[in-house]
Design a protein around this motif. Structure first.
Motif, PDB file in Angstrom:
ATOM      1  N   MET A 208       0.374  -2.043   0.271  1.00  0.00           N
ATOM      2  CA  MET A 208       0.183   0.028  -0.017  1.00  0.00           C
ATOM      3  C   MET A 208       1.044   1.178   0.288  1.00  0.00           C
ATOM      4  SD  MET A 208      -2.201  -1.480   2.797  1.00  0.00           S
ATOM      5  CE  MET A 208      -3.944  -0.577   1.993  1.00  0.00           C
ATOM      6  N   VAL A 209       2.018   1.162   0.561  1.00  0.00           N
ATOM      7  CA  VAL A 209       3.029   2.673   0.877  1.00  0.00           C
ATOM      8  C   VAL A 209       3.271   2.516  -0.441  1.00  0.00           C
ATOM      9  CG1 VAL A 209       5.543   2.884   2.226  1.00  0.00           C
ATOM     10  CG2 VAL A 209       3.278   1.911   3.186  1.00  0.00           C
ATOM     11  N   GLU A 210       4.097   0.807  -1.257  1.00  0.00           N
ATOM     12  CA  GLU A 210       4.159   1.957  -2.861  1.00  0.00           C
ATOM     13  C   GLU A 210       3.327   2.278  -3.740  1.00  0.00           C
ATOM     14  OE1 GLU A 210       5.497  -2.603  -4.215  1.00  0.00           O
ATOM     15  OE2 GLU A 210       5.955  -3.093  -1.901  1.00  0.00           O
ATOM     16  N   GLN A 211       1.972   1.987  -3.084  1.00  0.00           N
ATOM     17  CA  GLN A 211       1.252   2.138  -4.146  1.00  0.00           C
ATOM     18  C   GLN A 211       1.481   4.159  -3.793  1.00  0.00           C
ATOM     19  OE1 GLN A 211      -2.522   0.173  -4.841  1.00  0.00           O
ATOM     20  NE2 GLN A 211      -1.683  -1.354  -4.037  1.00  0.00           N
ATOM     21  N   LEU A 212       1.680   4.486  -2.647  1.00  0.00           N
ATOM     22  CA  LEU A 212       1.351   5.559  -2.760  1.00  0.00           C
ATOM     23  C   LEU A 212       2.550   6.444  -3.281  1.00  0.00           C
ATOM     24  CD1 LEU A 212       1.138   6.276   1.344  1.00  0.00           C
ATOM     25  CD2 LEU A 212      -0.316   6.513  -0.170  1.00  0.00           C
ATOM     26  N   GLY A 213       3.617   6.016  -4.091  1.00  0.00           N
ATOM     27  CA  GLY A 213       5.124   5.613  -5.326  1.00  0.00           C
ATOM     28  C   GLY A 213       6.202   6.066  -3.775  1.00  0.00           C
ATOM     29  N   LEU A 214       6.280   6.084  -2.566  1.00  0.00           N
ATOM     30  CA  LEU A 214       7.184   6.051  -1.807  1.00  0.00           C
ATOM     31  C   LEU A 214       7.896   4.197  -2.275  1.00  0.00           C
ATOM     32  CD1 LEU A 214       5.427   7.834   1.083  1.00  0.00           C
ATOM     33  CD2 LEU A 214       6.816   8.770  -0.565  1.00  0.00           C
ATOM     34  N   THR A 215       9.506   4.699  -1.362  1.00  0.00           N
ATOM     35  CA  THR A 215      10.565   3.221  -1.378  1.00  0.00           C
ATOM     36  C   THR A 215       9.971   3.087   0.017  1.00  0.00           C
ATOM     37  OG1 THR A 215      12.284   4.934  -2.645  1.00  0.00           O
ATOM     38  CG2 THR A 215      12.856   2.941  -2.038  1.00  0.00           C
ATOM     39  N   VAL A 216       9.755   1.525  -0.608  1.00  0.00           N
ATOM     40  CA  VAL A 216       9.982   0.763   0.507  1.00  0.00           C
ATOM     41  C   VAL A 216      11.142  -0.291   0.504  1.00  0.00           C
ATOM     42  CG1 VAL A 216       8.587  -1.763   1.571  1.00  0.00           C
ATOM     43  CG2 VAL A 216       7.340   0.022   0.343  1.00  0.00           C
ATOM     44  N   VAL A 217      11.859  -0.672   1.544  1.00  0.00           N
ATOM     45  CA  VAL A 217      13.042  -1.157   1.866  1.00  0.00           C
ATOM     46  C   VAL A 217      13.308  -2.405   2.459  1.00  0.00           C
ATOM     47  CG1 VAL A 217      14.492   1.171   1.651  1.00  0.00           C
ATOM     48  CG2 VAL A 217      14.355   0.156   4.052  1.00  0.00           C
ATOM     49  N   VAL A 218      13.729  -3.227   1.906  1.00  0.00           N
ATOM     50  CA  VAL A 218      14.484  -4.955   2.714  1.00  0.00           C
ATOM     51  C   VAL A 218      15.258  -4.645   3.119  1.00  0.00           C
ATOM     52  CG1 VAL A 218      14.023  -6.883   1.651  1.00  0.00           C
ATOM     53  CG2 VAL A 218      12.862  -5.476   1.193  1.00  0.00           C
ATOM     54  N   VAL A 219      15.418  -5.271   4.643  1.00  0.00           N
ATOM     55  CA  VAL A 219      16.317  -5.685   5.874  1.00  0.00           C
ATOM     56  C   VAL A 219      16.062  -7.745   5.320  1.00  0.00           C
ATOM     57  CG1 VAL A 219      16.007  -3.526   7.042  1.00  0.00           C
ATOM     58  CG2 VAL A 219      14.632  -5.051   7.873  1.00  0.00           C
ATOM     59  N   PRO A 220      17.057  -7.872   5.595  1.00  0.00           N
ATOM     60  CA  PRO A 220      17.450  -9.877   6.219  1.00  0.00           C
ATOM     61  C   PRO A 220      16.383 -10.516   6.919  1.00  0.00           C
ATOM     62  CG  PRO A 220      19.189  -8.164   6.164  1.00  0.00           C
ATOM     63  CD  PRO A 220      18.643  -7.250   6.060  1.00  0.00           C
ATOM     64  N   GLY A 221      15.284 -10.735   6.516  1.00  0.00           N
ATOM     65  CA  GLY A 221      13.746 -11.680   6.684  1.00  0.00           C
ATOM     66  C   GLY A 221      14.772 -13.231   7.856  1.00  0.00           C
ATOM     67  N   HIS A 222      14.240 -13.513   8.352  1.00  0.00           N
ATOM     68  CA  HIS A 222      15.151 -14.662   9.195  1.00  0.00           C
ATOM     69  C   HIS A 222      13.963 -16.378   8.842  1.00  0.00           C
ATOM     70  CE1 HIS A 222      16.115 -17.389  12.232  1.00  0.00           C
ATOM     71  NE2 HIS A 222      17.365 -17.080  12.111  1.00  0.00           N
ATOM     72  N   GLU A 223      14.492 -17.623   8.765  1.00  0.00           N
ATOM     73  CA  GLU A 223      13.736 -18.166   8.290  1.00  0.00           C
ATOM     74  C   GLU A 223      13.180 -19.002   8.942  1.00  0.00           C
ATOM     75  OE1 GLU A 223      16.701 -22.042   7.796  1.00  0.00           O
ATOM     76  OE2 GLU A 223      17.424 -21.566   9.488  1.00  0.00           O
ATOM     77  N   GLU A 224      13.097 -18.698  10.215  1.00  0.00           N
ATOM     78  CA  GLU A 224      12.429 -18.895  11.713  1.00  0.00           C
ATOM     79  C   GLU A 224      11.070 -18.059  11.447  1.00  0.00           C
ATOM     80  OE1 GLU A 224      14.615 -19.458  15.393  1.00  0.00           O
ATOM     81  OE2 GLU A 224      15.245 -21.028  14.412  1.00  0.00           O
ATOM     82  N   ALA A 225      10.895 -16.757  10.520  1.00  0.00           N
ATOM     83  CA  ALA A 225       9.820 -15.905  10.932  1.00  0.00           C
ATOM     84  C   ALA A 225       8.846 -16.658   9.581  1.00  0.00           C
ATOM     85  CB  ALA A 225      10.033 -14.536  10.534  1.00  0.00           C
ATOM     86  N   PHE A 226       8.737 -17.556   9.296  1.00  0.00           N
ATOM     87  CA  PHE A 226       7.849 -18.062   8.296  1.00  0.00           C
ATOM     88  C   PHE A 226       6.378 -18.149   8.761  1.00  0.00           C
ATOM     89  CE2 PHE A 226       6.668 -22.433  10.158  1.00  0.00           C
ATOM     90  CZ  PHE A 226       8.111 -22.686  11.618  1.00  0.00           C
ATOM     91  N   LYS A 227       5.158 -18.075   7.761  1.00  0.00           N
ATOM     92  CA  LYS A 227       3.974 -18.466   7.660  1.00  0.00           C
ATOM     93  C   LYS A 227       3.832 -19.461   7.988  1.00  0.00           C
ATOM     94  CE  LYS A 227       1.217 -16.404   5.551  1.00  0.00           C
ATOM     95  NZ  LYS A 227       0.092 -15.152   4.877  1.00  0.00           N
TER      96      LYS A 227
END
Ligand code: C5P
Length: 250
Positions: A208-227
């Motif tokens: 939704m923030v991308e749709q506002l035209g703003l930059t979203v940044v990625v940081v490293p995730g973790h394999e234990e954060a799985f859904k």
């Protein structure tokens, strides 16, 4: 020369919204997904503890199944949680997006950073939570933890029935793709604006923030954060908990 004349930086306070109002139909019949247990403790309590484990998080808002608010409140009362953190429970809506919006509406003033975290990701490590908060503090309006993909991904023309084969329309370059997790972190005002202006259905808040035209940044995730989505994910989650108990007496 002393630094006494410099104004003190305004402390940033972080709140976490945990949407936990989904039924979890892909997990099979039973209680709402967030209330199912892992290692004897409801998934939601694991998720709340994972977020409250960050010293930066001073408020956790749990968005409960609409008919389960009282049950969620008594669950929070019955489990040990950090004293330094405040907790609120509000009823959720028909979609994840609506549930997150209801959680945002309940936020009191004074929290400049908001994390949104799926109750269905009960085992996210605190280092991942802190890395997301840090990146928002450093000025990003929206931050997502993410991992590279193991599988190649195909875009298809979805079939009308499961019996029909689906034609492939594209194969995005795998090295440029990331699987996105939660908690996603936001400058509060940006997330509220995104929820007010984007009305079509999305599967995560950052888009939704991308749709506002703003930059979203990625940081490293973790394999234990799985859904935890399908029955096999429960087996994996139990195994992760068992390994933690062995390794650090968790
Ligand atoms: O359905 P999905 O797995 O994407 O749900 C992600 C998270 O959103 C889960 O924690 C679920 O409880 C929550 N959710 C919600 N309200 C809904 C649907 C999903 O809070 N109506």
């Amino acid at each position: 020369m002393s630094d006494d004349s410099r104004p003190l930086p305004t402390p940033t306070r972080t709140a976490a919204v945990i949407p936990a109002a989904g039924r979890g139909v892909r997990l099979g019949p039973g209680a709402p997904k967030a209330l199912r247990t892992l290692g004897g403790t409801p998934m939601l309590i694991h998720a709340v503890r994972a977020l409250a484990a960050s010293r930066a998080v001073s408020l956790v808002v749990v968005v409960a199944p609409p008919d389960g608010t009282a049950e969620v409140k008594s669950l929070l009362d019955a489990h040990a949680l950090p004293d330094r953190t405040d907790f609120l429970v509000v009823p959720g809506g028909d979609s994840r997006q609506e549930s997150v919006k209801l959680g945002l509406d309940a936020l009191p003033p004074g929290h400049d950073i908001v994390l949104v975290h799926d109750a269905a990701r009960p085992l996210v490590p605190v280092d991942t939570v802190d890395a997301v908060i840090e990146a928002v503090r450093d000025g990003a309006p929206a931050v997502v933890p993410a991992l590279p993909l193991a599988d190649t991904v195909k875009e298809v023309e979805p079939a009308v029935t499961t019996a029909d084969p689906e034609p492939v329309v594209a194969t995005p370059e795998r090295a440029r793709l990331r699987a996105v997790q939660t908690p996603q972190g936001f400058d509060r005002a940006t997330l509220i604006r995104a929820h007010e202006s984007v009305t079509e259905n999305v599967t995560d808040d950052a888009s939704m923030v991308e749709q506002l035209g703003l930059t979203v940044v990625v940081v490293p995730g973790h394999e234990e954060a799985f859904k935890v989505t399908r029955p096999l994910d429960l087996v994996l989650a139990e195994a992760v908990l068992a390994r933690r108990r062995l390794n650090d007496g968790y």
